[in-house]
Design a protein around this motif. Structure first.
Motif, PDB file in Angstrom:
ATOM      1  N   LEU A  89      68.368   4.651 -46.233  1.00 57.81           N
ATOM      2  CA  LEU A  89      69.703   4.866 -46.111  1.00 57.81           C
ATOM      3  C   LEU A  89      70.181   3.978 -45.154  1.00 57.81           C
ATOM      4  O   LEU A  89      69.558   3.571 -44.143  1.00 57.81           O
ATOM      5  CB  LEU A  89      69.854   6.204 -46.047  1.00 57.81           C
ATOM      6  CG  LEU A  89      69.719   7.169 -47.221  1.00 57.81           C
ATOM      7  CD1 LEU A  89      69.996   8.642 -46.973  1.00 57.81           C
ATOM      8  CD2 LEU A  89      70.389   6.852 -48.396  1.00 57.81           C
ATOM      9  N   TYR A  96      73.106   4.019 -42.524  1.00 58.52           N
ATOM     10  CA  TYR A  96      74.038   4.891 -41.684  1.00 58.52           C
ATOM     11  C   TYR A  96      74.969   4.009 -40.761  1.00 58.52           C
ATOM     12  O   TYR A  96      74.644   3.319 -39.936  1.00 58.52           O
ATOM     13  CB  TYR A  96      73.393   5.921 -40.697  1.00 58.52           C
ATOM     14  CG  TYR A  96      72.706   6.881 -41.735  1.00 58.52           C
ATOM     15  CD1 TYR A  96      73.366   8.293 -42.129  1.00 58.52           C
ATOM     16  CD2 TYR A  96      71.433   7.009 -42.178  1.00 58.52           C
ATOM     17  CE1 TYR A  96      72.905   9.100 -42.900  1.00 58.52           C
ATOM     18  CE2 TYR A  96      70.667   8.019 -42.877  1.00 58.52           C
ATOM     19  CZ  TYR A  96      71.641   9.209 -43.248  1.00 58.52           C
ATOM     20  OH  TYR A  96      70.993   9.902 -43.965  1.00 58.52           O
ATOM     21  N   ARG A 119      72.188   2.347 -51.115  1.00 54.45           N
ATOM     22  CA  ARG A 119      71.862   3.073 -49.867  1.00 54.45           C
ATOM     23  C   ARG A 119      73.065   3.322 -49.016  1.00 54.45           C
ATOM     24  O   ARG A 119      73.194   4.144 -48.177  1.00 54.45           O
ATOM     25  CB  ARG A 119      71.062   1.991 -49.304  1.00 54.45           C
ATOM     26  CG  ARG A 119      69.608   1.885 -50.068  1.00 54.45           C
ATOM     27  CD  ARG A 119      69.183   0.378 -49.665  1.00 54.45           C
ATOM     28  NE  ARG A 119      68.618   0.581 -48.141  1.00 54.45           N
ATOM     29  CZ  ARG A 119      67.905  -0.437 -47.750  1.00 54.45           C
ATOM     30  NH1 ARG A 119      67.686  -1.583 -48.496  1.00 54.45           N
ATOM     31  NH2 ARG A 119      67.716  -0.419 -46.203  1.00 54.45           N
ATOM     32  N   GLY A 171      74.623   6.677 -50.248  1.00 54.69           N
ATOM     33  CA  GLY A 171      73.738   7.521 -49.447  1.00 54.69           C
ATOM     34  C   GLY A 171      74.363   8.048 -48.141  1.00 54.69           C
ATOM     35  O   GLY A 171      74.282   9.290 -47.837  1.00 54.69           O
ATOM     36  N   ASN A 172      74.982   7.061 -47.572  1.00 50.59           N
ATOM     37  CA  ASN A 172      75.658   7.591 -46.218  1.00 50.59           C
ATOM     38  C   ASN A 172      77.042   8.262 -46.404  1.00 50.59           C
ATOM     39  O   ASN A 172      77.266   9.051 -45.369  1.00 50.59           O
ATOM     40  CB  ASN A 172      75.702   6.018 -45.323  1.00 50.59           C
ATOM     41  CG  ASN A 172      76.452   6.239 -43.975  1.00 50.59           C
ATOM     42  OD1 ASN A 172      76.429   7.186 -43.505  1.00 50.59           O
ATOM     43  ND2 ASN A 172      77.214   5.289 -43.784  1.00 50.59           N
TER      44      ASN A 172
END
Length: 259
Positions: free
Chosen positions: A183, A185, A245, A248-249
């Protein structure tokens, strides 16, 4: 585009997903030729000191911001002409520099969904900032700046071609952490956005919001507004794995945009 407006004093952003990156409308080349001909036939070029131009700049309520020529032409195709002082009906274009700044803006003036509108093409990514800030000073009574683009190719499970994406917050991805899990962030700021733009799009007449409608085969459809998180970084994303990805954050993200 982060922009402080005179009327609201708050930052607002709206992104229109005009097309997915790997989809090329079959009518694209033919449409491009028609638009280029329309620019030659229907656009009336005036100087920045022209009386009509100066008065119109005070009345503009919407700025449409494009970051490349295809986006600019897509916007141009939706503009309706103005009634000029001499009785002619034309779309007006003018260019101007800004004192003390090494930048120049070219603006196309017309009507968009019933609103007096200026269309400007900027540089891509964060390089657009200087011209956008100068543009706000030029059109001192503007209410909204609307960025038209691909919104990272959009997030297809949530949106369709031509839908309007409105941020309630903007997650900055210029400073990120790559987790072992894969992921990505954000370590940058999150800009909260007030809901004036949301309220306007969700209550606006069909004449306004459906100006953004766009389909692969040019068939008619209605635009739908989506409200959520816009992820933004100074990079272009054309990779489904990377987009996954990023989502997902920010699971509430509805799209992304460089500008």
């Amino acid at each position: 585009v982060r922009a402080k407006t005179e009327e609201f004093g708050e930052y607002s952003i709206s992104i229109t997903a005009t097309t997915h990156m790997d989809e090329k409308p079959a009518h694209g080349e033919e449409m491009l030729k028609k638009l280029q001909k329309r620019e030659l036939d229907d656009v009336f070029v005036r100087g920045s000191g022209d009386e009509f131009v100066q008065q119109y700049c005070k009345e503009v309520k919407i700025i449409l911001q494009a970051a490349n020529n295809n986006e600019r032409l897509a916007n141009f195709s939706k503009l309706e002409p103005l009634y000029l002082n001499d009785g002619t009906v034309k779309i007006v274009r003018f260019s101007t520099g800004f004192p003390g700044q090494n930048i120049e803006g070219e603006y196309t003036l017309g009507i968009f969904g019933g609103y007096k509108t200026a269309l400007v093409q900027t540089e891509q990514g964060s390089d657009c900032q200087s011209l956008i800030e100068a543009t706000i000073g030029l059109f001192s009574n503007v209410s909204f700046i609307i960025g038209v683009g691909v919104a990272y190719g959009s997030f297809r499970e949530k949106t369709k071609l031509g839908d309007v994406l409105i941020s309630e917050k903007i997650a900055c991805l210029n400073n990120v952490k790559f987790e072992k899990s894969g992921l990505i962030y954000s370590r940058g700021p999150i800009q909260e956005v007030k809901d004036k733009l949301h309220a306007h799009f969700c209550t606006a007449s069909n004449r306004f919001i459906n100006k953004f409608a766009c389909t692969e085969d040019a068939s008619p459809r209605y635009s739908k507004p989506h409200v959520g998180c816009i992820i933004s970084g100074n990079f272009l994303v054309d990779n489904e794995e990377i987009k996954s990805r990023l989502r997902g954050n920010a699971r509430d993200a509805i799209g992304g945009e460089m500008e």
